[in-house]
Structure formats: C-alpha cells, structure tokens
Write a protein that holds these residues in place. Sequence first.
Motif, PDB file in Angstrom:
ATOM      1  N   GLY A 241     -59.827  -3.332  43.675  1.00  0.00           N
ATOM      2  CA  GLY A 241     -58.919  -3.855  44.694  1.00  0.00           C
ATOM      3  C   GLY A 241     -57.484  -3.966  44.218  1.00  0.00           C
ATOM      4  O   GLY A 241     -56.545  -3.894  45.018  1.00  0.00           O
TER       5      GLY A 241
ATOM      6  N   ILE B  69     -62.770  -8.523  48.952  1.00  0.00           N
ATOM      7  CA  ILE B  69     -61.814  -7.637  48.288  1.00  0.00           C
ATOM      8  C   ILE B  69     -61.142  -6.723  49.312  1.00  0.00           C
ATOM      9  O   ILE B  69     -59.924  -6.561  49.312  1.00  0.00           O
ATOM     10  CB  ILE B  69     -62.521  -6.814  47.195  1.00  0.00           C
ATOM     11  CG1 ILE B  69     -62.991  -7.728  46.057  1.00  0.00           C
ATOM     12  CG2 ILE B  69     -61.598  -5.719  46.649  1.00  0.00           C
ATOM     13  CD1 ILE B  69     -64.001  -7.093  45.130  1.00  0.00           C
TER      14      ILE B  69
ATOM     15  N   TRP C 104     -62.878  -6.309  41.844  1.00  0.00           N
ATOM     16  CA  TRP C 104     -61.524  -6.853  41.967  1.00  0.00           C
ATOM     17  C   TRP C 104     -60.514  -5.964  41.258  1.00  0.00           C
ATOM     18  O   TRP C 104     -59.355  -5.861  41.681  1.00  0.00           O
ATOM     19  CB  TRP C 104     -61.464  -8.288  41.451  1.00  0.00           C
ATOM     20  CG  TRP C 104     -62.055  -9.247  42.427  1.00  0.00           C
ATOM     21  CD1 TRP C 104     -63.297  -9.830  42.380  1.00  0.00           C
ATOM     22  CD2 TRP C 104     -61.446  -9.715  43.648  1.00  0.00           C
ATOM     23  NE1 TRP C 104     -63.497 -10.627  43.488  1.00  0.00           N
ATOM     24  CE2 TRP C 104     -62.383 -10.578  44.271  1.00  0.00           C
ATOM     25  CE3 TRP C 104     -60.221  -9.478  44.263  1.00  0.00           C
ATOM     26  CZ2 TRP C 104     -62.113 -11.208  45.487  1.00  0.00           C
ATOM     27  CZ3 TRP C 104     -59.949 -10.111  45.470  1.00  0.00           C
ATOM     28  CH2 TRP C 104     -60.890 -10.965  46.073  1.00  0.00           C
TER      29      TRP C 104
ATOM     30  N   HIS D 246     -55.903 -11.066  41.474  1.00  0.00           N
ATOM     31  CA  HIS D 246     -55.157 -10.446  42.578  1.00  0.00           C
ATOM     32  C   HIS D 246     -53.718 -10.917  42.549  1.00  0.00           C
ATOM     33  O   HIS D 246     -53.413 -12.056  42.214  1.00  0.00           O
ATOM     34  CB  HIS D 246     -55.773 -10.809  43.929  1.00  0.00           C
ATOM     35  CG  HIS D 246     -54.951 -10.335  45.089  1.00  0.00           C
ATOM     36  ND1 HIS D 246     -54.806  -8.999  45.394  1.00  0.00           N
ATOM     37  CD2 HIS D 246     -54.184 -11.013  45.989  1.00  0.00           C
ATOM     38  CE1 HIS D 246     -54.012  -8.872  46.442  1.00  0.00           C
ATOM     39  NE2 HIS D 246     -53.620 -10.068  46.825  1.00  0.00           N
TER      40      HIS D 246
END
Length: 208
Positions: A16, A62, A13, A189
């Motif tokens: 990402g 992701i 993550w 995110h």
Amino acid sequence: MKLVYVFDAYCGWSHGFSGTLREVVSRHPELPVDVVSGGLFTGERRVPMRRFGHIQEANDAISGLTGARFGESYRRLAVEGSFVMDSEAAARGVAALRQTAPSRAVELAVALQLAFYVDGLDLSASATYRQVAREAGLDADAVVAAFEAPQAQKAAEADFRRTSELGVTAFPTLIAVDDSRTVALARGHATADEVDHRLAAVGVAHTS
C-alpha cells in the motif's frame, strides 16, 4: 543524507505504501535510497495464509486508505489458504534484484510486491524472478543465478540484522539517515506530502 526503506515483500501495508514511496523518490532524486528487507514472515511466523484470519479485512483497509490494488490471482491464493509466505526467500529475491540493478532498487521492490499482490506469484520461486527481471528489461539469467547463490542468503540475513539495528519493528518504515542521525519519516502509512513535511523539518526541501 539518504533514505532507508525497510519493508517486507509479503507485507500488505508495504504494498500500500508503494505509491507514496514512488512519489517521494520522484520528488527527491537527489536522495539515494537503501531498500532493506525486514523479515516479517520468518521462523514460527512462516505458516499457511489461512492462519492469518485478518487478511481480507487488512487488505480492505489498505485499499481504502491507499488505493492499492489486490489482484484476483492473489485473492484466490489467500482464500485457498495453503500458501506459505516465506520472507527469507523474498529477501533473497530482493537482494538478487538489488545486486543486478542497484539504482533501480525501489522500482524493483515495488515490482516484486505487484508480482505477489496482483499476480499471485510465489516469491520463493526462481520463475518469479525470471519474470520480474524480463519485465524490467534485466538479464533474467543473472537475476535467477543471484537469487539461487549463497550470497543472497547472506544478504537477506544482513538485511534482517540491519532492520534490528535500526530499531524497526513495523513495516513499512521510511527513515532519513544523515551521519549518526536517523529520523523516521513514515511508519505503516503516510502521504508524500507528510513525508515532505518531515523531510523539511530536517532541512531537505522539495525542489523537483
């Protein structure tokens, strides 16, 4: 005010989030950024990748959400399953790169994640830091020496302590720090626009 980016080089993550992070830094060159290693795979979590059966599903999620790319060399590593992700060693590498080029800490953290998630390189290996340093135009011998020095271990441990003191339990986490105030801008995110909206709420305008 400054930003504190708490990530782990072995966290998908975090990989990402790299695009968002680069965009935020581009929009806010006036904000210094501390890059801190979180220590995701340490102690009992330092086990072969095959023990994490959700890896492919997580990577698909992701990629779908962020557009992040996972290279074939990395995919082969994940499928074979014996590779051990050691976040302590990776944190020593982050510290070595950060020490060598402090103003480029964000760029180099992203480069280190690409080295693993695209090229499938071992973040415990000196050769990886030599390659990352060369590609970044840094003194490769200096980076490797810093990675292998006892001070890198101390820096990694200090990062882990700071992560705990900040109350960060999920990676990546982006925080705005102003004197005694800390404001979470992203956990896991967020888009650059979402981060900008949260920065605006604490008085930081998008001026670039």
